[in-house]
Design a protein around this motif. Structure first.
Motif, mmCIF file in Angstrom:
data_model
loop_
_atom_site.group_PDB
_atom_site.id
_atom_site.type_symbol
_atom_site.label_atom_id
_atom_site.label_comp_id
_atom_site.label_asym_id
_atom_site.label_seq_id
_atom_site.Cartn_x
_atom_site.Cartn_y
_atom_site.Cartn_z
ATOM 1 N N ILE A 154 -1.796 3.538 -1.627
ATOM 2 C CA ILE A 154 -3.007 2.740 -2.311
ATOM 3 C C ILE A 154 -4.156 2.742 -1.324
ATOM 4 O O ILE A 154 -5.333 3.000 -1.985
ATOM 5 N N ALA A 155 -3.849 2.802 -0.078
ATOM 6 C CA ALA A 155 -4.982 2.982 0.947
ATOM 7 C C ALA A 155 -5.927 3.999 0.717
ATOM 8 O O ALA A 155 -7.094 4.352 0.562
ATOM 9 N N LYS A 156 -5.243 5.274 0.429
ATOM 10 C CA LYS A 156 -5.691 6.677 0.049
ATOM 11 C C LYS A 156 -6.376 6.627 -1.267
ATOM 12 O O LYS A 156 -7.466 7.240 -1.394
ATOM 13 N N PHE A 157 -5.654 6.151 -2.325
ATOM 14 C CA PHE A 157 -6.281 5.908 -3.597
ATOM 15 C C PHE A 157 -7.613 5.461 -3.474
ATOM 16 O O PHE A 157 -8.491 5.575 -4.441
ATOM 17 N N SER A 158 -7.675 4.259 -2.900
ATOM 18 C CA SER A 158 -8.803 3.277 -2.511
ATOM 19 C C SER A 158 -10.029 4.269 -2.463
ATOM 20 O O SER A 158 -11.228 3.769 -2.520
ATOM 21 N N GLN A 159 -9.773 5.518 -1.619
ATOM 22 C CA GLN A 159 -11.141 6.208 -1.382
ATOM 23 C C GLN A 159 -11.986 6.482 -2.577
ATOM 24 O O GLN A 159 -13.038 6.750 -2.309
ATOM 25 N N SER A 195 0.867 -1.119 0.099
ATOM 26 C CA SER A 195 -0.056 0.005 0.071
ATOM 27 C C SER A 195 0.783 1.311 0.092
ATOM 28 O O SER A 195 0.698 1.864 -0.808
ATOM 29 N N GLU A 196 1.937 1.145 0.955
ATOM 30 C CA GLU A 196 2.364 2.800 0.969
ATOM 31 C C GLU A 196 3.847 2.603 0.427
ATOM 32 O O GLU A 196 4.629 1.788 0.852
ATOM 33 N N LEU A 197 3.829 3.682 -0.566
ATOM 34 C CA LEU A 197 5.344 3.733 -1.071
ATOM 35 C C LEU A 197 6.587 4.032 0.015
ATOM 36 O O LEU A 197 7.559 3.783 -0.012
ATOM 37 N N SER A 198 5.902 4.792 1.099
ATOM 38 C CA SER A 198 6.801 5.518 1.806
ATOM 39 C C SER A 198 7.330 4.217 2.774
ATOM 40 O O SER A 198 8.630 4.350 2.992
ATOM 41 N N ILE A 199 6.766 3.316 3.043
ATOM 42 C CA ILE A 199 7.280 2.042 3.747
ATOM 43 C C ILE A 199 8.389 1.447 2.810
ATOM 44 O O ILE A 199 9.459 0.690 3.267
ATOM 45 N N ILE A 200 7.949 1.363 1.714
ATOM 46 C CA ILE A 200 8.524 0.643 0.616
ATOM 47 C C ILE A 200 10.156 1.552 0.495
ATOM 48 O O ILE A 200 11.178 0.691 0.520
ATOM 49 N N MET A 201 10.155 2.407 0.444
ATOM 50 C CA MET A 201 11.220 3.360 0.420
ATOM 51 C C MET A 201 12.030 3.770 1.758
ATOM 52 O O MET A 201 13.376 3.403 1.593
ATOM 53 N N ASN A 202 11.400 3.279 2.742
ATOM 54 C CA ASN A 202 12.268 3.220 4.075
ATOM 55 C C ASN A 202 12.907 1.643 3.944
ATOM 56 O O ASN A 202 14.197 1.924 4.365
#
Length: 272
Positions: A207-212, A167-174
């Motif tokens: 993706i969580a935000k986009f799902s809205q 879901s979160e690109l920020s987590i992947i980039m971390n």
């Protein structure tokens, strides 16, 4: 090796920052595997369909003809269309018309890199051509499917099925930062580079935000102990996807190659 690459990038960042950011981004987007292996050839070669051009890329598509609705399959990172073999055989029993394609830099398709915005652009071209009723995406392919519908709002699509999507690109980039031991200054600059390229910061690409914004009926299947895409991604997406339903599995892994998963997919597709 990752630490050595990280040191080289940090040194280059001091001398030529833009070049360092370009190299870091290309490294992130470059798959190490996913090409067709000899044991996969017979299954894929028998179904080859049109080669579709997207700018300078050539995408290999596949078709398993059926008399019922059209389903488009979107595979994940360092994979190819062969990963769908078991599900395709199940869907064929129900006479679905099945379409799939290899992502850029994967399978028989051309290219050297893959990222979600590029993948979604390719998905749009294939969807415009084959006009699917439903899309099923796995892992990064699930991420791509959600981003595609969020971005392009295809009115012809009915149902979406996402299997083990991050879901979160920020987590992947971390994780990318930790693997290469890159500095915060480097990552902040890379974040700005990404936003200039795609219009989203790492934090905003969710993706969580986009799902809205996704109104389609959806099925989300994720394993509680997935060690590739954390289960928290599924709960975050489910909380924001108004018409989505979450199915949780245990010890089915990231690939979800289980009969129970296939049966749930078919049941969902067959429900009007």
């Amino acid at each position: 090796m990752p630490i050595l690459i990280g040191k080289q990038l940090k040194l280059l960042f001091k001398i030529a920052p833009t070049r360092a950011l370009q190299k870091a981004f290309l490294l992130f987007c470059t798959p190490r595997k996913g090409q067709v292996t000899p044991d996969q050839m017979d299954f894929l070669d028998a179904a080859e369909d049109e080669v579709v051009a997207v700018d300078d890329l050539l995408l290999q598509t596949y078709r398993w003809k059926g008399s019922e609705e059209t389903i488009l399959l979107v595979h994940g990172w360092e994979s190819n269309t062969h990963r769908w073999k078991g599900l395709i055989q199940v869907l064929q029993k129900h006479k679905y018309n099945i379409i799939a394609f290899d992502a850029p830099a994967h399978g028989y398709s051309s290219g050297n890199i893959l990222n979600v915005p590029l993948y979604a652009e390719c998905l749009k071209k294939v969807a415009d051509l084959y006009r699917p009723n439903h899309i099923i995406g796995h892992s990064v392919g699930g991420m791509c499917t959600a981003f595609y519908q969020h971005t392009y709002q295809n009115p012809e699509l009915d149902k979406l099925i996402l299997l083990a999507p991050p879901s979160e690109l920020s987590i992947i980039m971390n994780g990318y930062q930790k693997t290469l031991q890159l500095t915060d200054a480097f990552m902040n600059a890379l974040d700005s580079y990404f936003k200039a390229q795609f219009g989203y910061s790492f934090e905003e690409f969710s993706i969580a935000k986009f799902s809205q914004k996704i109104k389609n009926s959806g099925l989300l299947i994720h394993d509680k102990y997935d060690d590739i895409a954390p289960y928290a991604a599924a709960t975050a997406i489910d909380a924001n996807w108004t018409n989505g339903t979450l199915m949780t599995t245990e010890n089915y892994g990231h690939s979800l190659f289980y009969n129970e998963v296939d049966e749930r997919i078919v049941d969902f597709l067959n429900t009007k």
